[in-house]
Design an enzyme around this catalytic site. Structure first.
Site, PDB file in Angstrom:
ATOM      1  N   MET A  53     -11.853  -5.494   4.947  1.00  0.00           N
ATOM      2  CA  MET A  53     -11.133  -4.484   5.744  1.00  0.00           C
ATOM      3  C   MET A  53     -10.903  -5.056   7.136  1.00  0.00           C
ATOM      4  SD  MET A  53     -10.432  -1.602   4.057  1.00  0.00           S
ATOM      5  CE  MET A  53      -9.446  -1.265   5.477  1.00  0.00           C
ATOM      6  N   HIS A  88      -8.155   1.133  -4.482  1.00  0.00           N
ATOM      7  CA  HIS A  88      -9.142   0.924  -3.414  1.00  0.00           C
ATOM      8  C   HIS A  88      -9.795   2.269  -3.154  1.00  0.00           C
ATOM      9  CE1 HIS A  88      -9.622  -0.052   1.196  1.00  0.00           C
ATOM     10  NE2 HIS A  88     -10.781   0.098   0.584  1.00  0.00           N
ATOM     11  N   SER A 115       0.848  -1.196   0.000  1.00  0.00           N
ATOM     12  CA  SER A 115       0.000   0.000   0.000  1.00  0.00           C
ATOM     13  C   SER A 115       0.884   1.246   0.000  1.00  0.00           C
ATOM     14  CB  SER A 115      -0.917   0.020   1.223  1.00  0.00           C
ATOM     15  OG  SER A 115      -1.475   1.306   1.342  1.00  0.00           O
ATOM     16  N   ASP A 143      -6.892  -6.288   3.982  1.00  0.00           N
ATOM     17  CA  ASP A 143      -6.266  -4.959   3.996  1.00  0.00           C
ATOM     18  C   ASP A 143      -6.417  -4.331   5.381  1.00  0.00           C
ATOM     19  OD1 ASP A 143      -5.268  -2.474   3.370  1.00  0.00           O
ATOM     20  OD2 ASP A 143      -6.949  -1.891   2.070  1.00  0.00           O
ATOM     21  N   MET A 146     -12.027   4.652  -1.355  1.00  0.00           N
ATOM     22  CA  MET A 146     -12.749   4.933  -0.113  1.00  0.00           C
ATOM     23  C   MET A 146     -13.426   6.279  -0.286  1.00  0.00           C
ATOM     24  SD  MET A 146      -9.839   3.444   2.410  1.00  0.00           S
ATOM     25  CE  MET A 146      -8.650   3.476   1.082  1.00  0.00           C
ATOM     26  N   MET A 184      -8.917   8.357  -0.854  1.00  0.00           N
ATOM     27  CA  MET A 184      -9.835   8.733   0.233  1.00  0.00           C
ATOM     28  C   MET A 184     -10.355  10.149  -0.005  1.00  0.00           C
ATOM     29  SD  MET A 184      -7.581   7.475   3.460  1.00  0.00           S
ATOM     30  CE  MET A 184      -6.732   5.895   3.457  1.00  0.00           C
ATOM     31  N   HIS A 186      -1.011  -1.272  -4.505  1.00  0.00           N
ATOM     32  CA  HIS A 186      -2.308  -0.979  -3.873  1.00  0.00           C
ATOM     33  C   HIS A 186      -2.402   0.535  -3.650  1.00  0.00           C
ATOM     34  CE1 HIS A 186      -5.897  -1.941  -1.495  1.00  0.00           C
ATOM     35  NE2 HIS A 186      -5.491  -1.033  -0.631  1.00  0.00           N
ATOM     36  N   ASP A 218      -4.653   3.680  -2.347  1.00  0.00           N
ATOM     37  CA  ASP A 218      -5.777   4.039  -1.483  1.00  0.00           C
ATOM     38  C   ASP A 218      -6.240   5.459  -1.758  1.00  0.00           C
ATOM     39  OD1 ASP A 218      -6.100   1.729   0.383  1.00  0.00           O
ATOM     40  OD2 ASP A 218      -3.978   2.141   0.733  1.00  0.00           O
TER      41      ASP A 218
END
Ligand code: DX5
Ligand code: ZN
Length: 216
Positions: A137, A66, A8, A175, A68, A37, A33, A35
């Protein structure tokens, strides 16, 4: 299938992002990966399209994004154009999840759905056959470096049963809070893809840590 390792990038040194990407390229890691957000779905803002565009220029392994973010469908075209291969949305952030999965597939990407710690595996019964990946998660999303939630083991086992019952090929991704200590139990429980942020990037030798995670 041998398990996959997805570092990540959230825990990488952003001032030296190019070097960090090269390290992952040359390591035994399988995916990147990423992330994303939005400060609404989760109480944190990370990075978005401009940074992913730069990462994509250097990365020579698949991009696993991913999301979010609330109502993620607004950005599916962007992520496709950035070269994302696996696009994961949150169950809790999609009002019309089935349509979101269809749209990801129609754009030519693999579709993943992430479940927060409070969301039960059975919520995915009616879409599991359509999913390329489910992300469990094992912390509450929003931050790296949190403590692993032990109940996640039960969820992996339940998800593995659901996948097998449906003769599906869905990958199980875990994750949050993954360490060199718990990774082997997660794989034994049925995890196919291990995400690790701080365990890798805060270690003395990130590429050696990746090698150790891959050797399990
Ligand atoms: C958390 C993110 C994770 C995070 C994991 O919301 O989805 O990918 O970077 O970080 P660690 O491995 O440090 O828990
Ligand atoms: Zn993540």
């Amino acid at each position: 299938m041998k398990h996959l390792i997805a570092p990540s990038i959230l825990s990488a040194d952003f001032l030296n992002l190019g070097k960090e990407i090269q390290m992952v390229n040359q390591s035994q890691a399988d995916w990147f990966h990423l992330d994303v957000m939005d400060g609404m779905f989760v109480p944190n803002i990370s990075y978005g399209q401009p940074v992913i565009k730069a990462i994509a220029r250097e990365a020579d392994k698949p991009l696993d994004a991913h999301l979010m973010i609330m109502d993620p469908d607004r950005y599916f075209d962007d992520f496709k154009n950035l070269g994302v291969e696996y696009l994961t949305v949150h169950y809790e952030a999609c009002t019309h999840l089935h349509r979101s999965i269809q749209r990801i597939h129609n754009l030519g990407m693999k579709a993943g759905v992430a479940l927060n710690p409070h969301s039960h595996i059975s919520l995915l019964e009616d879409v599991i056959a359509d999913l390329d990946m489910v992300l469990i998660m094992s912390v509450n999303p929003g931050f790296g470096g949190q403590e692993f939630i032990h109940r996640s083991y039960t969820k992996i086992t339940k998800l593995r049963e659901l996948i097998d019952r449906n003769n599906a090929k869905t990958l199980i991704q875990v994750d949050g809070g993954v360490t060199l200590d718990n990774a082997s139990s997660l794989i034994a429980a049925g995890a196919d893809v291990i995400v690790a942020g701080s365990t890798i990037f805060k270690s003395e030798s990130p590429d050696e840590t990746i090698r150790q995670l891959k050797q399990i």
